[in-house]
Design a protein around this motif. Structure first.
Motif, PDB file in Angstrom:
ATOM      1  N   GLU A  62       1.389  -1.185  -0.394  1.00  0.00           N
ATOM      2  CA  GLU A  62       0.139   0.086  -0.144  1.00  0.00           C
ATOM      3  C   GLU A  62       1.137   0.999  -0.185  1.00  0.00           C
ATOM      4  OE1 GLU A  62      -2.859  -0.222   3.278  1.00  0.00           O
ATOM      5  OE2 GLU A  62      -3.356  -2.025   2.577  1.00  0.00           O
ATOM      6  N   GLN A  63       1.674   1.591   0.570  1.00  0.00           N
ATOM      7  CA  GLN A  63       2.839   2.709   1.461  1.00  0.00           C
ATOM      8  C   GLN A  63       3.164   2.381  -0.006  1.00  0.00           C
ATOM      9  OE1 GLN A  63       5.725   1.391   3.953  1.00  0.00           O
ATOM     10  NE2 GLN A  63       4.229   2.035   5.503  1.00  0.00           N
ATOM     11  N   VAL A  64       4.012   1.339  -0.514  1.00  0.00           N
ATOM     12  CA  VAL A  64       4.773   1.452  -2.015  1.00  0.00           C
ATOM     13  C   VAL A  64       3.507   1.852  -3.465  1.00  0.00           C
ATOM     14  CG1 VAL A  64       6.073   0.037  -4.626  1.00  0.00           C
ATOM     15  CG2 VAL A  64       6.162   0.010  -2.172  1.00  0.00           C
ATOM     16  N   ALA A  65       2.476   1.685  -3.434  1.00  0.00           N
ATOM     17  CA  ALA A  65       0.910   2.313  -4.298  1.00  0.00           C
ATOM     18  C   ALA A  65       0.612   3.294  -3.950  1.00  0.00           C
ATOM     19  CB  ALA A  65      -0.009   1.511  -4.264  1.00  0.00           C
ATOM     20  N   SER A  66       0.873   4.303  -2.504  1.00  0.00           N
ATOM     21  CA  SER A  66       1.171   5.535  -2.666  1.00  0.00           C
ATOM     22  C   SER A  66       1.938   6.175  -2.947  1.00  0.00           C
ATOM     23  CB  SER A  66       0.535   5.367  -1.180  1.00  0.00           C
ATOM     24  OG  SER A  66       0.704   7.089  -0.410  1.00  0.00           O
ATOM     25  N   LEU A  67       3.155   5.930  -2.470  1.00  0.00           N
ATOM     26  CA  LEU A  67       4.646   7.023  -3.468  1.00  0.00           C
ATOM     27  C   LEU A  67       4.526   6.566  -4.900  1.00  0.00           C
ATOM     28  CD1 LEU A  67       6.748   5.710  -0.560  1.00  0.00           C
ATOM     29  CD2 LEU A  67       6.195   7.596  -0.504  1.00  0.00           C
ATOM     30  N   GLN A  68       3.722   5.580  -5.284  1.00  0.00           N
ATOM     31  CA  GLN A  68       3.937   5.543  -6.948  1.00  0.00           C
ATOM     32  C   GLN A  68       3.140   7.053  -7.438  1.00  0.00           C
ATOM     33  OE1 GLN A  68       3.019   1.408  -7.645  1.00  0.00           O
ATOM     34  NE2 GLN A  68       5.306   1.487  -8.082  1.00  0.00           N
ATOM     35  N   ASP A  69       1.913   6.809  -6.584  1.00  0.00           N
ATOM     36  CA  ASP A  69       0.922   7.826  -6.892  1.00  0.00           C
ATOM     37  C   ASP A  69       1.520   9.565  -6.902  1.00  0.00           C
ATOM     38  OD1 ASP A  69      -0.864   5.802  -7.342  1.00  0.00           O
ATOM     39  OD2 ASP A  69      -2.694   5.836  -6.123  1.00  0.00           O
ATOM     40  N   GLU A  70       2.624   9.267  -5.873  1.00  0.00           N
ATOM     41  CA  GLU A  70       3.209  10.728  -5.355  1.00  0.00           C
ATOM     42  C   GLU A  70       4.067  10.612  -6.271  1.00  0.00           C
ATOM     43  OE1 GLU A  70       4.648  12.238  -1.674  1.00  0.00           O
ATOM     44  OE2 GLU A  70       3.364  10.365  -0.824  1.00  0.00           O
ATOM     45  N   VAL A  71       4.631   9.975  -7.118  1.00  0.00           N
ATOM     46  CA  VAL A  71       5.931  10.265  -7.774  1.00  0.00           C
ATOM     47  C   VAL A  71       4.798  10.423  -9.026  1.00  0.00           C
ATOM     48  CG1 VAL A  71       7.433   8.832  -9.212  1.00  0.00           C
ATOM     49  CG2 VAL A  71       7.379   8.898  -7.428  1.00  0.00           C
ATOM     50  N   SER A  72       3.761   9.586  -9.349  1.00  0.00           N
ATOM     51  CA  SER A  72       3.729  10.291 -11.065  1.00  0.00           C
ATOM     52  C   SER A  72       2.941  11.400 -10.832  1.00  0.00           C
ATOM     53  CB  SER A  72       2.003   9.067 -10.927  1.00  0.00           C
ATOM     54  OG  SER A  72       2.389   7.715 -11.461  1.00  0.00           O
ATOM     55  N   THR A  73       1.669  12.125  -9.483  1.00  0.00           N
ATOM     56  CA  THR A  73       1.677  13.237  -9.120  1.00  0.00           C
ATOM     57  C   THR A  73       2.715  14.432  -9.847  1.00  0.00           C
ATOM     58  OG1 THR A  73      -0.375  12.921  -7.814  1.00  0.00           O
ATOM     59  CG2 THR A  73       0.564  14.883  -7.793  1.00  0.00           C
ATOM     60  N   ALA A 130       5.518  13.745 -11.026  1.00  0.00           N
ATOM     61  CA  ALA A 130       6.066  13.531 -12.421  1.00  0.00           C
ATOM     62  C   ALA A 130       5.127  14.607 -13.181  1.00  0.00           C
ATOM     63  CB  ALA A 130       6.039  12.564 -13.229  1.00  0.00           C
ATOM     64  N   ALA A 131       4.014  14.301 -13.538  1.00  0.00           N
ATOM     65  CA  ALA A 131       2.699  15.394 -13.736  1.00  0.00           C
ATOM     66  C   ALA A 131       3.076  16.586 -13.900  1.00  0.00           C
ATOM     67  CB  ALA A 131       1.739  14.715 -13.862  1.00  0.00           C
ATOM     68  N   LYS A 132       3.504  16.978 -12.771  1.00  0.00           N
ATOM     69  CA  LYS A 132       3.455  18.647 -12.049  1.00  0.00           C
ATOM     70  C   LYS A 132       4.934  19.653 -13.013  1.00  0.00           C
ATOM     71  CE  LYS A 132       1.572  18.910  -8.067  1.00  0.00           C
ATOM     72  NZ  LYS A 132       1.550  18.744  -6.706  1.00  0.00           N
ATOM     73  N   VAL A 133       5.565  18.034 -12.791  1.00  0.00           N
ATOM     74  CA  VAL A 133       6.871  18.857 -13.516  1.00  0.00           C
ATOM     75  C   VAL A 133       7.151  18.630 -14.878  1.00  0.00           C
ATOM     76  CG1 VAL A 133       9.557  17.346 -13.763  1.00  0.00           C
ATOM     77  CG2 VAL A 133       8.981  17.387 -11.590  1.00  0.00           C
ATOM     78  N   ARG A 134       6.491  17.838 -14.959  1.00  0.00           N
ATOM     79  CA  ARG A 134       5.744  18.163 -16.986  1.00  0.00           C
ATOM     80  C   ARG A 134       5.399  19.043 -17.126  1.00  0.00           C
ATOM     81  NH1 ARG A 134       5.614  12.796 -16.690  1.00  0.00           N
ATOM     82  NH2 ARG A 134       2.428  13.426 -16.232  1.00  0.00           N
ATOM     83  N   ALA A 135       4.296  20.379 -16.565  1.00  0.00           N
ATOM     84  CA  ALA A 135       3.563  20.622 -16.804  1.00  0.00           C
ATOM     85  C   ALA A 135       4.215  22.402 -16.289  1.00  0.00           C
ATOM     86  CB  ALA A 135       2.169  20.972 -15.869  1.00  0.00           C
ATOM     87  N   LEU A 136       5.368  22.108 -15.446  1.00  0.00           N
ATOM     88  CA  LEU A 136       6.757  23.004 -15.767  1.00  0.00           C
ATOM     89  C   LEU A 136       7.022  23.051 -16.135  1.00  0.00           C
ATOM     90  CD1 LEU A 136       7.492  23.187 -11.544  1.00  0.00           C
ATOM     91  CD2 LEU A 136       6.122  24.374 -12.852  1.00  0.00           C
ATOM     92  N   ASN A 137       7.896  22.264 -16.997  1.00  0.00           N
ATOM     93  CA  ASN A 137       8.874  22.714 -18.392  1.00  0.00           C
ATOM     94  C   ASN A 137       8.156  23.343 -19.434  1.00  0.00           C
ATOM     95  OD1 ASN A 137      10.944  20.769 -16.661  1.00  0.00           O
ATOM     96  ND2 ASN A 137      10.671  19.310 -17.543  1.00  0.00           N
ATOM     97  N   GLU A 138       6.932  22.333 -20.216  1.00  0.00           N
ATOM     98  CA  GLU A 138       5.960  22.933 -20.434  1.00  0.00           C
ATOM     99  C   GLU A 138       5.629  24.929 -20.187  1.00  0.00           C
ATOM    100  OE1 GLU A 138       2.117  21.201 -20.917  1.00  0.00           O
ATOM    101  OE2 GLU A 138       3.646  18.951 -21.725  1.00  0.00           O
ATOM    102  N   GLU A 139       6.112  24.462 -18.631  1.00  0.00           N
ATOM    103  CA  GLU A 139       5.922  26.283 -18.960  1.00  0.00           C
ATOM    104  C   GLU A 139       6.956  27.301 -19.174  1.00  0.00           C
ATOM    105  OE1 GLU A 139       4.250  28.981 -15.422  1.00  0.00           O
ATOM    106  OE2 GLU A 139       3.794  27.056 -15.295  1.00  0.00           O
ATOM    107  N   VAL A 140       7.952  26.406 -18.917  1.00  0.00           N
ATOM    108  CA  VAL A 140       9.015  26.936 -18.535  1.00  0.00           C
ATOM    109  C   VAL A 140       9.794  27.072 -20.428  1.00  0.00           C
ATOM    110  CG1 VAL A 140      11.701  26.485 -18.112  1.00  0.00           C
ATOM    111  CG2 VAL A 140      10.338  25.723 -16.671  1.00  0.00           C
ATOM    112  N   GLU A 141       9.065  26.248 -20.688  1.00  0.00           N
ATOM    113  CA  GLU A 141       9.420  26.599 -22.578  1.00  0.00           C
ATOM    114  C   GLU A 141       8.352  27.261 -23.265  1.00  0.00           C
ATOM    115  OE1 GLU A 141      11.272  25.539 -25.924  1.00  0.00           O
ATOM    116  OE2 GLU A 141      11.589  24.571 -23.866  1.00  0.00           O
TER     117      GLU A 141
END
Length: 123
Positions: free
Chosen positions: A29-40, A42-53
Protein backbone atom coordinates in the motif's frame (compact mmCIF):
# COMPACT_ATOMS: atom_id res chain seq x y z
CA UNK A 1 4.07 -31.15 26.88
CA UNK A 2 6.33 -31.64 23.91
CA UNK A 3 3.28 -31.75 21.65
CA UNK A 4 1.99 -28.54 23.22
CA UNK A 5 5.37 -26.92 22.83
CA UNK A 6 5.49 -28.00 19.20
CA UNK A 7 1.97 -26.67 18.66
CA UNK A 8 2.95 -23.33 20.26
CA UNK A 9 5.94 -23.07 17.92
CA UNK A 10 3.73 -23.80 14.91
CA UNK A 11 1.28 -21.13 16.00
CA UNK A 12 4.12 -18.64 16.59
CA UNK A 13 5.45 -19.33 13.07
CA UNK A 14 1.98 -18.85 11.60
CA UNK A 15 1.65 -15.62 13.59
CA UNK A 16 5.02 -14.42 12.28
CA UNK A 17 3.94 -15.36 8.78
CA UNK A 18 0.69 -13.48 9.23
CA UNK A 19 2.59 -10.43 10.51
CA UNK A 20 4.94 -10.68 7.53
CA UNK A 21 1.94 -10.95 5.17
CA UNK A 22 0.40 -7.93 6.90
CA UNK A 23 3.66 -6.01 6.65
CA UNK A 24 3.94 -6.95 2.97
CA UNK A 25 0.38 -5.73 2.43
CA UNK A 26 1.13 -2.48 4.26
CA UNK A 27 4.36 -2.09 2.29
CA UNK A 28 2.49 -2.69 -0.95
CA UNK A 29 0.00 0.00 0.00
CA UNK A 30 2.85 2.36 0.83
CA UNK A 31 4.55 1.57 -2.48
CA UNK A 32 1.30 2.21 -4.36
CA UNK A 33 0.83 5.47 -2.47
CA UNK A 34 4.42 6.51 -3.22
CA UNK A 35 3.96 5.57 -6.89
CA UNK A 36 0.87 7.80 -7.00
CA UNK A 37 2.86 10.60 -5.40
CA UNK A 38 5.71 10.12 -7.88
CA UNK A 39 3.22 10.18 -10.77
CA UNK A 40 1.68 13.38 -9.41
CA UNK A 41 5.08 15.05 -9.07
CA UNK A 42 6.13 13.82 -12.50
CA UNK A 43 2.99 15.41 -13.98
CA UNK A 44 3.76 18.65 -12.14
CA UNK A 45 7.35 18.58 -13.43
CA UNK A 46 6.12 18.02 -17.01
CA UNK A 47 3.69 20.93 -16.63
CA UNK A 48 6.46 23.15 -15.25
CA UNK A 49 8.79 22.11 -18.08
CA UNK A 50 6.12 23.05 -20.62
CA UNK A 51 5.64 26.39 -18.88
CA UNK A 52 9.41 26.97 -18.90
CA UNK A 53 9.50 26.19 -22.63
CA UNK A 54 6.65 28.64 -23.28
CA UNK A 55 8.48 31.29 -21.27
CA UNK A 56 11.66 30.63 -23.26
CA UNK A 57 9.72 31.14 -26.48
CA UNK A 58 8.21 34.36 -25.13
CA UNK A 59 11.69 35.58 -24.14
CA UNK A 60 12.97 34.80 -27.65
CA UNK A 61 10.04 36.70 -29.18
CA UNK A 62 10.61 39.67 -26.87
CA UNK A 63 14.33 39.57 -27.61
CA UNK A 64 13.62 39.66 -31.35
CA UNK A 65 11.20 42.57 -30.85
CA UNK A 66 13.82 44.39 -28.79
CA UNK A 67 16.41 43.86 -31.51
CA UNK A 68 13.97 45.28 -34.07
CA UNK A 69 13.29 48.28 -31.86
CA UNK A 70 17.04 48.77 -31.31
CA UNK A 71 17.61 48.83 -35.08
CA UNK A 72 14.76 51.32 -35.52
CA UNK A 73 16.13 53.49 -32.71
CA UNK A 74 19.64 53.42 -34.21
CA UNK A 75 18.25 54.43 -37.61
CA UNK A 76 16.27 57.27 -36.02
CA UNK A 77 19.34 58.33 -34.05
CA UNK A 78 21.40 58.38 -37.26
CA UNK A 79 18.71 60.50 -38.96
CA UNK A 80 18.65 62.88 -35.99
CA UNK A 81 22.44 63.20 -36.09
CA UNK A 82 22.32 63.94 -39.82
CA UNK A 83 19.57 66.49 -39.25
CA UNK A 84 21.64 68.14 -36.50
CA UNK A 85 24.65 68.28 -38.82
CA UNK A 86 22.47 69.79 -41.56
CA UNK A 87 21.07 72.31 -39.07
CA UNK A 88 24.55 73.26 -37.86
CA UNK A 89 25.66 73.69 -41.48
CA UNK A 90 22.57 75.79 -42.23
CA UNK A 91 23.17 77.93 -39.14
CA UNK A 92 26.73 78.46 -40.25
CA UNK A 93 25.53 79.51 -43.70
CA UNK A 94 23.00 81.89 -42.14
CA UNK A 95 25.80 83.51 -40.11
CA UNK A 96 27.92 83.84 -43.26
CA UNK A 97 25.00 85.40 -45.12
CA UNK A 98 24.37 87.81 -42.24
CA UNK A 99 28.05 88.75 -42.20
CA UNK A 100 27.97 89.33 -45.98
CA UNK A 101 24.82 91.47 -45.65
CA UNK A 102 26.46 93.51 -42.92
CA UNK A 103 29.56 93.90 -45.08
CA UNK A 104 27.36 94.95 -48.05
CA UNK A 105 25.51 97.45 -45.87
CA UNK A 106 28.83 98.81 -44.59
CA UNK A 107 30.09 99.16 -48.18
CA UNK A 108 26.84 100.91 -49.22
CA UNK A 109 27.12 103.26 -46.28
CA UNK A 110 30.76 103.96 -47.16
CA UNK A 111 29.81 104.43 -50.83
CA UNK A 112 27.03 106.85 -49.86
CA UNK A 113 29.43 108.75 -47.61
CA UNK A 114 32.02 108.91 -50.39
CA UNK A 115 29.31 110.00 -52.85
CA UNK A 116 28.32 112.82 -50.53
CA UNK A 117 31.89 113.78 -50.05
CA UNK A 118 32.44 113.78 -53.82
CA UNK A 119 29.36 115.90 -54.35
CA UNK A 120 30.52 118.33 -51.68
CA UNK A 121 33.92 118.58 -53.32
CA UNK A 122 32.39 119.13 -56.74
CA UNK A 123 30.26 121.90 -55.43
Amino acid sequence: RAADLERIQELEEKLRGAQTQSEIGASAEQVASLQDEVSTYAAKVRALNEEVEQLREEVQDLSAQLSDKDRIFEAMEDEANEANEDLAHSQSQVKEIEALRQERDDFRAEAARLQEEAETLEA
